[in-house]
Write a protein that holds these residues in place. Structure first.
Motif, PDB file in Angstrom:
ATOM      1  N   ARG A  79       2.987   3.933   5.029  1.00 47.05           N
ATOM      2  CA  ARG A  79       3.855   3.031   4.277  1.00 47.05           C
ATOM      3  C   ARG A  79       3.032   1.989   3.524  1.00 47.05           C
ATOM      4  NH1 ARG A  79       8.201  -0.837   7.245  1.00 47.05           N
ATOM      5  NH2 ARG A  79       6.293  -1.630   8.152  1.00 47.05           N
ATOM      6  N   LEU A  80       3.336   1.846   2.234  1.00 49.88           N
ATOM      7  CA  LEU A  80       2.816   0.738   1.417  1.00 49.88           C
ATOM      8  C   LEU A  80       3.900   0.426   0.391  1.00 49.88           C
ATOM      9  CD1 LEU A  80       0.456  -1.178   0.931  1.00 49.88           C
ATOM     10  CD2 LEU A  80      -0.410   0.433  -0.761  1.00 49.88           C
ATOM     11  N   ARG A  81       4.635  -0.633   0.675  1.00 48.70           N
ATOM     12  CA  ARG A  81       5.800  -0.969  -0.130  1.00 48.70           C
ATOM     13  C   ARG A  81       5.404  -1.461  -1.515  1.00 48.70           C
ATOM     14  NH1 ARG A  81       7.900  -4.428   4.947  1.00 48.70           N
ATOM     15  NH2 ARG A  81       5.620  -4.592   5.082  1.00 48.70           N
ATOM     16  N   GLY A  82       6.326  -1.296  -2.477  1.00 50.33           N
ATOM     17  CA  GLY A  82       6.059  -1.697  -3.848  1.00 50.33           C
ATOM     18  C   GLY A  82       5.581  -0.556  -4.726  1.00 50.33           C
ATOM     19  N   TYR A  83       5.468   0.648  -4.142  1.00 51.44           N
ATOM     20  CA  TYR A  83       5.017   1.825  -4.888  1.00 51.44           C
ATOM     21  C   TYR A  83       5.863   3.026  -4.473  1.00 51.44           C
ATOM     22  CZ  TYR A  83       0.993  -1.104  -5.894  1.00 51.44           C
ATOM     23  OH  TYR A  83       0.189  -2.131  -6.315  1.00 51.44           O
TER      24      TYR A  83
END
Length: 902
Positions: A783-787
């Protein structure tokens, strides 16, 4: 009829109180009434005296009238008045009768009248009115139905209760104080009663509660007078819950609350004492009304002289030496006097985890120890101290009990207790046991409470009782999100307190056998591109004697090749995955009890049917993946696993396959030169890439056959590290902690034999919400939010273009800061808000690895945990950097998650 009022007492504004009077209860009240009458019969028949101009009469008829449910003859007998006896009217005897009737608290009006006098004989009429009963309550002035119901319940305004003046007054005061605590300083409550016109019962009333909350009263200014050494700003910061209005204030509102203000005045004095001003005090304080919605506070303080620490002596200590206690106290001669810190270093009831002299003693069995700090000498600006210690007897547990569990079996709880009968008392063991029980997930962690039973300093014994409240341990998982080009839906059932021993007991199905602490999960996940089914079972105490965890799982997946042109799956091209695993985990005791080590053996079979992609050069074939995974985890988070407020979690996992290339004798660098791995036509003739026949020495390798040989049995190793820290930055009251979660993650996938290379399985895919993708070939989604999901893939360094998102990465790193604040942590639903900063990147090799070249993002979100459904959440993230191969910031992304990590 000539009325002559002896005593007339009316509660004209009388209204309400509660007390469900059914016929049985009425009978009990009548019997109680009779008993009371017997107790005052002697006084009632004592010598009668006239009051005022009272005359002596002979009692004639006594008649009872009015609004009452009691029988006339019963009431007359209660009065102990008898026809034919002599009595003064008005007189002491009659006055005592009326007083005793009032004391019964059963009537709202009591009056005696003389109805007839003839030849010295007086007939009397007793007019009584019963206290009215409550029919219904209507609350006006507030909108929320839930708030109205809470007020009715908190004030016990149930149908049938006695409506007394005391009830009305108490209800009015309670509601006004409740709203004043919430900042509605001008809250007003008016209560009226309305008689119910009912022929069957004419003594019922309705209650109408009118609430005018007004606007919240804010503190426009706090003026501190008299402080010279400590600034206003520092003293105002010490007042944790009393703040003046500021446009930037979000976490602490400026509403005025009297209780908080009283506590904060002491906090202000403590702040002065922390800085050496032992004699600091508040001389006076004033509350000034600025206008209807604003007040100002003037606080006048006296600092006094500043003092320093002199000699500190210990008296009564035999268990620990003076030198040891000096080091534990951590305060030395010459330090600025700090009374608050000194008391905390000796004993801090607010924090059972604090390291101080008290916990040192109590962790060694001295529960009954006591500490008394005495000032022995004050000279100039220096104070000498003496800490007088009463060590008492060592304490031992007599009995350990658990109450409140109606679903979880006793042995599941007792095996997690660190406190045992006959064991020496240890405060840390009690605190750690509460943490252990909370981490099971079977009980409400916020309501776990140990209670000492019969502590006896003389014998040095006590019993301990843990009070637990069962929480929902079963969950329905409904997960949805977009990933890998399509919508992914998940339906799962998780029974986290399962009992496999009860599967043959039909009476245990409520709805499934529960109580043995085992976990059973059934899960189905599907999209237009794949379906997967899994079953897992966990026994946390294999054999029931030691915390050795057995975990087993089985899964089957079929996925179809995604056609990026038609945006549809091609069902003639499939990829089947069959997986099974068995694992063992054990909690360690050294170097501390928070460590756990786990071992797992897994096998996956991958079958490809016309599945040609850039990931695989062979479209028809298979791969076998036999792995061993070693994991080490240290988890000392506290106390609520849903919302930890402190501690950390560290884990490192290493996944290996056997190094087949060490013994299988295959030269993987020379496969293209071997006949069975070269291109041939249907007649067995060697050909080149264009299909032309060539001599054997000019033959070229068949890459699909070469890769089939390489990946017949996968060969790799994979190492991951993850660390989470939880730090409470501020406390705003019970269960209102502002918590910072710090996270770091690293992952690396490598090969033993570079000629064989890293397989196209088990890779890392970074970006998005972290939901599983439709390709379940051992890959891990990070998870890496904003993408967008799985969008942060490595660049092809030879062409500086974006690689296929099927390729994944062999290295990744990720960093995260998350600020959390709870809205509610109730058992029915735990809700918290969060803001975050994140950064991460993925790479193909260490040559390109740069831990500071990150894809950055920031945003906010919300989490809701409900026992029946698990975790629900939504995040709004802004990506500050471009997706690899594109230009410009990625911008806003919305991530909807269900069943994700906390």
């Amino acid at each position: 009829m000539k009325p002559f009022t002896i005593i007339k007492t009316e509660n004209e504004d009388l209204e309400k109180q509660v007390s469900n009077l059914v016929s049985v209860f009425m009978t009990k009240r009548i019997l109680a009434f009779v008993l009371v009458c017997f107790t005052f019969s002697i006084a009632a028949n004592a010598q009668d005296l006239p009051i005022g101009n009272g005359k002596k009469y002979t009692l004639g008829e006594i008649k009872v009238t009015g609004s009452t449910r009691y029988n006339e003859s019963t009431v007359v007998s209660f009065t102990r008045l008898k026809k034919g006896e002599e009595i003064y009217i008005p007189g002491q005897r009659l006055s005592n009768v009326i007083k005793k009737l009032w004391d019964l608290d059963m009537f709202s009006d009591i009056e005696f009248y003389i109805t007839n006098v003839k030849d010295g004989v007086a007939d009397l009429e007793l007019v009584i009115t019963d206290i009215p009963k409550l029919s219904e309550v209507r609350i006006q002035g507030i909108k929320k139905k839930k708030d109205k119901e809470e007020l009715i319940e908190e004030n016990k305004l149930r149908t049938g209760v006695n409506v007394t003046e005391n009830l009305i007054t108490n209800t009015k005061n309670y509601i006004e104080n409740k709203y004043k605590k919430d900042g509605y300083f001008n809250a007003k409550v008016a209560i009226n009663t309305v008689e119910v016109k009912d022929t069957t019962n004419n003594n019922m009333v309705n209650m109408v509660v009118n609430i005018d909350t007004g606007d919240k009263v804010k503190i426009s200014n706090i003026d501190i007078i008299g402080n010279k050494q400590i600034s206003d700003a520092k003293l105002k910061r010490a007042m944790k819950n009393t703040k003046q209005k500021r446009f930037y204030r979000f976490w602490k509102r400026s509403k005025f609350n009297r209780e908080d203000y009283q506590k904060d005045k002491q906090n202000l004095v403590n702040k002065l004492k922390e800085n050496g001003f032992r004699d600091a005090r508040i001389i006076s304080d004033s509350l000034i009304t600025v206008d209807e919605n604003n007040i100002a506070l003037d606080i006048k303080v006296e600092e006094g002289n500043k003092y320093y620490i002199g000699n500190i002596d210990f008296v009564g200590n035999t268990v620990y030496t003076d030198d040891f206690l000096h080091r534990a106290l951590g305060i030395k001669k010459g330090d600025t006097y700090n009374g608050v810190l000194m008391n905390e270093r000796i004993e801090d009831p607010e924090d059972p985890n604090a390291t101080n002299i008290s916990t040192i003693y109590r962790n060694n069995g001295y529960l009954f120890s006591s500490f008394n700090l005495v000032e022995t000498n004050v000279y100039n600006d220096t104070i000498d101290f003496e800490l007088r210690i009463t060590e008492g007897k060592e304490a031992y547990f007599d009995e350990i009990r658990v109450v409140g569990n109606n679903r979880t079996k006793d042995h599941v709880i007792y095996r997690n207790l660190l406190t045992k009968p006959g064991q020496k008392y240890n405060q840390q063991d009690v605190v750690s046991t509460v943490r252990e029980l909370g981490s099971l997930g079977f009980f409400d962690a916020e309501q776990l409470s140990p209670e000492f039973i019969d502590p006896d300093p003389q014998t040095g014994t006590l019993s301990l009782e843990y009070n637990v409240v069962e929480a929902g341990a079963s969950q329905i998982e409904l997960q949805g999100g977009y990933g890998g080009g399509g919508f992914i839906g998940t339906l799962g059932l998780s029974f986290n307190n399962f009992s496999i021993a009860g599967i043959f007991d039909k009476d245990a199905y409520k709805p499934v056998p529960m109580g043995d602490g085992q976990s059973l999960s059934l899960r189905a996940q599907a999209s237009t591109f794949y379906q997967t089914y899994s079953l897992s079972f966990i026994e946390p105490w294999l054999g029931g004697r030691k915390p050795v965890q057995l975990s087993t799982s089985f899964s089957y997946t079929r996925q179809f090749l995604y056609d990026y042109r038609s945006r549809k799956p091609d069902r003639t091209k499939s990829f089947d995955i069959l997986g099974v695993s068995v694992g063992f985990g054990k909690r360690l005791t050294e170097p501390d009890p928070y460590l756990q080590i786990s071992h797992a053996v897994g096998f996956q079979r991958y079958d490809l049917n016309n599945y040609n992609t850039g990931l695989f050069t062979y479209g028809d074939g298979f791969s076998n993946n036999l792995t061993y995974t070693l994991g080490i985890t240290r988890d000392n988070t506290r106390y609520n696993p849903i919302f930890p407020i402190g501690g950390s979690v560290f884990s490192i996992t290493a996944k290996f396959t056997p190094p087949y290339s060490l013994w299988n004798g295959v030269d993987y660098n020379d496969l293209q030169n071997q006949s069975e791995f070269q291109l041939k036509d249907d007649d067995g003739n060697f050909i080149d890439n264009s299909g032309n026949r060539v001599l054997p020495e000019n033959a070229v390798g068949d890459q699909s056959k070469i890769d089939q040989e390489k990946y017949k049995w996968l060969e790799f190793y994979k190492v991951k590290f993850k660390g989470d820290w939880y730090t409470t930055l501020a406390n705003f009251g019970e269960n209102k902690n502002l918590v910072l979660r710090t996270n770091v993650e690293y992952g690396f996938l490598g090969a033993y034999n570079q000629d064989r290379g890293i397989p196209p399985f088990e890779r890392f895919y970074l970006g998005g919400d972290g939901l599983g993708s439709y390709s379940l070939d051992g890959r891990e989604t990070i998870r890496l939010r904003g993408y967008p999901n799985q969008s942060l893939i490595p660049l092809d360094r030879t062409s500086l273009s974006q690689a296929s998102n099927e390729d994944g990465a062999t290295i990744y790193n990720k960093y995260s800061l998350e600020l959390r604040f709870p809205i509610t942590l109730k058992p029915s639903a735990s809700i918290y808000a969060l803001t975050f900063l994140e950064g991460g990147a993925s790479y193909d090799n260490f040559r390109d690895f740069n831990p500071f070249q990150l894809n950055r993002s920031a945003g906010a979100g919300l989490r809701i945990f409900m026992p029946a459904f698990g975790l629900l959440g939504i995040d709004f993230g802004y990506g500050f950097d471009p997706i690899p191969g594109q230009s410009g910031a990625n911008g806003w992304e919305t991530h909807f998650i269900i069943g994700q990590q906390f």
